[in-house]
Scaffold this active site. Structure first.
Site, PDB file in Angstrom:
ATOM      1  N   ASN A 163      43.902  42.048  43.820  1.00 33.01           N
ATOM      2  CA  ASN A 163      44.536  42.742  42.701  1.00 33.01           C
ATOM      3  C   ASN A 163      43.816  44.082  42.527  1.00 33.01           C
ATOM      4  O   ASN A 163      42.710  44.125  42.001  1.00 33.01           O
ATOM      5  CB  ASN A 163      44.392  41.858  41.445  1.00 33.01           C
ATOM      6  CG  ASN A 163      44.907  42.541  40.198  1.00 33.01           C
ATOM      7  OD1 ASN A 163      45.519  43.606  40.263  1.00 33.01           O
ATOM      8  ND2 ASN A 163      44.664  41.924  39.049  1.00 33.01           N
ATOM      9  N   LYS A 215      44.559  46.457  40.688  1.00 30.15           N
ATOM     10  CA  LYS A 215      44.651  46.961  39.304  1.00 30.15           C
ATOM     11  C   LYS A 215      45.025  48.450  39.305  1.00 30.15           C
ATOM     12  O   LYS A 215      45.740  48.905  40.202  1.00 30.15           O
ATOM     13  CB  LYS A 215      43.357  46.670  38.536  1.00 30.15           C
ATOM     14  CG  LYS A 215      42.976  45.188  38.602  1.00 30.15           C
ATOM     15  CD  LYS A 215      41.931  44.783  37.598  1.00 30.15           C
ATOM     16  CE  LYS A 215      41.625  43.304  37.770  1.00 30.15           C
ATOM     17  NZ  LYS A 215      40.708  42.775  36.759  1.00 30.15           N
ATOM     18  N   HIS A 241      48.995  38.245  33.997  1.00 30.36           N
ATOM     19  CA  HIS A 241      47.563  38.530  34.095  1.00 30.36           C
ATOM     20  C   HIS A 241      46.990  38.702  32.688  1.00 30.36           C
ATOM     21  O   HIS A 241      47.664  39.225  31.794  1.00 30.36           O
ATOM     22  CB  HIS A 241      47.337  39.802  34.928  1.00 30.36           C
ATOM     23  CG  HIS A 241      45.890  40.009  35.261  1.00 30.36           C
ATOM     24  ND1 HIS A 241      45.005  40.552  34.370  1.00 30.36           N
ATOM     25  CD2 HIS A 241      45.170  39.698  36.371  1.00 30.36           C
ATOM     26  CE1 HIS A 241      43.796  40.582  34.924  1.00 30.36           C
ATOM     27  NE2 HIS A 241      43.875  40.068  36.137  1.00 30.36           N
ATOM     28  N   GLU A 255      45.047  40.765  31.483  1.00 25.74           N
ATOM     29  CA  GLU A 255      45.067  42.149  30.979  1.00 25.74           C
ATOM     30  C   GLU A 255      46.450  42.483  30.417  1.00 25.74           C
ATOM     31  O   GLU A 255      46.572  43.224  29.444  1.00 25.74           O
ATOM     32  CB  GLU A 255      44.635  43.115  32.098  1.00 25.74           C
ATOM     33  CG  GLU A 255      43.132  43.015  32.332  1.00 25.74           C
ATOM     34  CD  GLU A 255      42.665  43.337  33.739  1.00 25.74           C
ATOM     35  OE1 GLU A 255      43.411  43.952  34.518  1.00 25.74           O
ATOM     36  OE2 GLU A 255      41.521  42.947  34.068  1.00 25.74           O
ATOM     37  N   GLU A 260      42.310  32.158  35.839  1.00 26.37           N
ATOM     38  CA  GLU A 260      41.338  33.239  35.656  1.00 26.37           C
ATOM     39  C   GLU A 260      40.780  33.181  34.238  1.00 26.37           C
ATOM     40  O   GLU A 260      41.396  33.708  33.304  1.00 26.37           O
ATOM     41  CB  GLU A 260      42.020  34.594  35.869  1.00 26.37           C
ATOM     42  CG  GLU A 260      42.597  34.776  37.254  1.00 26.37           C
ATOM     43  CD  GLU A 260      42.734  36.256  37.601  1.00 26.37           C
ATOM     44  OE1 GLU A 260      42.161  36.653  38.616  1.00 26.37           O
ATOM     45  OE2 GLU A 260      43.377  36.998  36.839  1.00 26.37           O
ATOM     46  N   GLY A 284      35.895  40.592  35.832  1.00 25.87           N
ATOM     47  CA  GLY A 284      35.234  41.890  35.818  1.00 25.87           C
ATOM     48  C   GLY A 284      33.857  41.869  35.166  1.00 25.87           C
ATOM     49  O   GLY A 284      33.298  42.912  34.849  1.00 25.87           O
ATOM     50  N   SER A 288      35.489  37.492  39.042  1.00 27.28           N
ATOM     51  CA  SER A 288      34.221  37.824  39.688  1.00 27.28           C
ATOM     52  C   SER A 288      33.990  37.083  41.007  1.00 27.28           C
ATOM     53  O   SER A 288      32.864  36.720  41.343  1.00 27.28           O
ATOM     54  CB  SER A 288      33.042  37.608  38.726  1.00 27.28           C
ATOM     55  OG  SER A 288      33.164  38.450  37.598  1.00 27.28           O
TER      56      SER A 288
HETATM   57  P1  PGA Z   1      37.587  40.547  39.141  1.00 27.88           P
HETATM   58  O1  PGA Z   1      39.113  40.511  38.627  1.00 27.88           O
HETATM   59  O2  PGA Z   1      37.568  39.898  40.498  1.00 27.88           O
HETATM   60  O3  PGA Z   1      37.221  41.998  39.173  1.00 27.88           O
HETATM   61  O4  PGA Z   1      36.780  39.762  38.149  1.00 27.88           O
HETATM   62  C1  PGA Z   1      39.956  39.422  38.903  1.00 27.88           C
HETATM   63  C2  PGA Z   1      41.323  39.674  38.322  1.00 27.88           C
HETATM   64  O5  PGA Z   1      41.425  40.221  37.217  1.00 27.88           O
HETATM   65  O6  PGA Z   1      42.351  39.336  38.943  1.00 27.88           O
END
Ligand code: PGA
Length: 254
Positions: free
Chosen positions: A9, A11, A94, A96, A166, A172, A212
């Site tokens: 992803n 982003k 997601h 976010e 997740e 993140g 992460s």
């Molecule tokens: P990350 O994000 O691996 O940077 O923690 C995962 C995601 O949001 O899909």
């Protein structure tokens, strides 16, 4: 056992040229990882360039979101109909999107149904916040997101769905869930998917862990019985990291 799948992803990172360069750099190393589906999810504006860069390779392309309606007066939005020409997968729900753009389960469910209707593979994301986990509500939140996200999906379509767990507190932050926490929730998700379909079908649905994931923790995550793959954010922008994660999960197929 579900076949392993690793999705990157990207982003809101990479301008078009950077996205092409990243796709070009990933193409050969990912193509040589056998027994696993790898997917890269660039921003909308780079989907065509990335698809072109990956043409002829087994690496699949996905979008990060879509609108449930096929077309119309939805300024700034992109429909699944438009995506179906460009990619095979789409990340939906997601955290976010849920947190920053106020997407609720009902809206995400409309997207899941629309994606399936168009032949796009939805990667449905679920996951609790830290407050929810500390209040002991993690399972209830995830089961609710899953149940409402998959509402109205016929049992024949359940195997076409990918689910990504997740935990919001792990995204993140550099603080991945422990393999035990991730496995426990994945098993819960698998049980719930079986209730919506059947035990056999639930075994075919790829369950991804996200939050992460990196080259250092991929092996131990991939060693858990119910973690079929990963949804990777930050580490998916780095070729050696993402390739190492793919290699770790490919071992499940061996
Ligand atoms: P990350 O994000 O691996 O940077 O923690 C995962 C995601 O949001 O899909």
């Amino acid at each position: 056992m579900a076949s392993p799948l690793v999705a990157g992803n990207w982003k809101m990172n990479t301008a078009v040229r950077e996205a092409s360069e990243l796709a070009n750099a990933l193409k050969d190393p990912l193509s040589s990882v056998n027994g696993l589906t790898s997917v890269v999810c660039p921003p909308f504006v780079s989907l065509a360039a990335v698809r072109n860069a990956l043409e002829g390779s087994p690496v699949a392309v996905g979008a990060q979101n879509m609108h449930p309606e096929p077309k119309g007066a939805f300024t700034g939005e992109v429909s699944g109909t438009m995506l179906a020409d460009l990619c095979s997968h789409v990340i939906l729900g997601h955290s976010e999107r849920r947190q920053l753009f106020a997407e609720d389960d009902a809206f995400i469910n409309r997207k899941v149904l629309a994606a399936l209707g168009l032949g796009l593979t939805p990667i449905l994301c679920v996951g609790e916040t830290l407050d929810e986990r500390e209040a002991g509500d993690a399972n209830a939140v995830v089961v609710r997101q899953l149940g409402q996200g998959l509402a109205g999906v016929g049992s024949e379509d359940i195997p076409k769905v990918v689910v990504a767990y997740e935990p919001v507190w792990a995204i993140g932050t550099g603080r991945a869930a422990t393999p035990e926490i991730a496995q426990e929730m994945m098993a819960e998700i698998r049980r719930h998917v079986a209730e919506l379909s059947s035990e056999d079908t639930a075994q075919q649905v790829p369950l991804l862990y996200g939050g992460s994931v990196n080259a250092g923790n991929a092996d131990v995550l991939a060693g858990q019985p119910d973690i079929d793959g990963a949804l990777v954010g930050g580490a998916s922008l780095q070729v050696p990291e993402f390739v190492a994660i793919a290699q770790a999960f490919a071992k499940r197929a061996a």
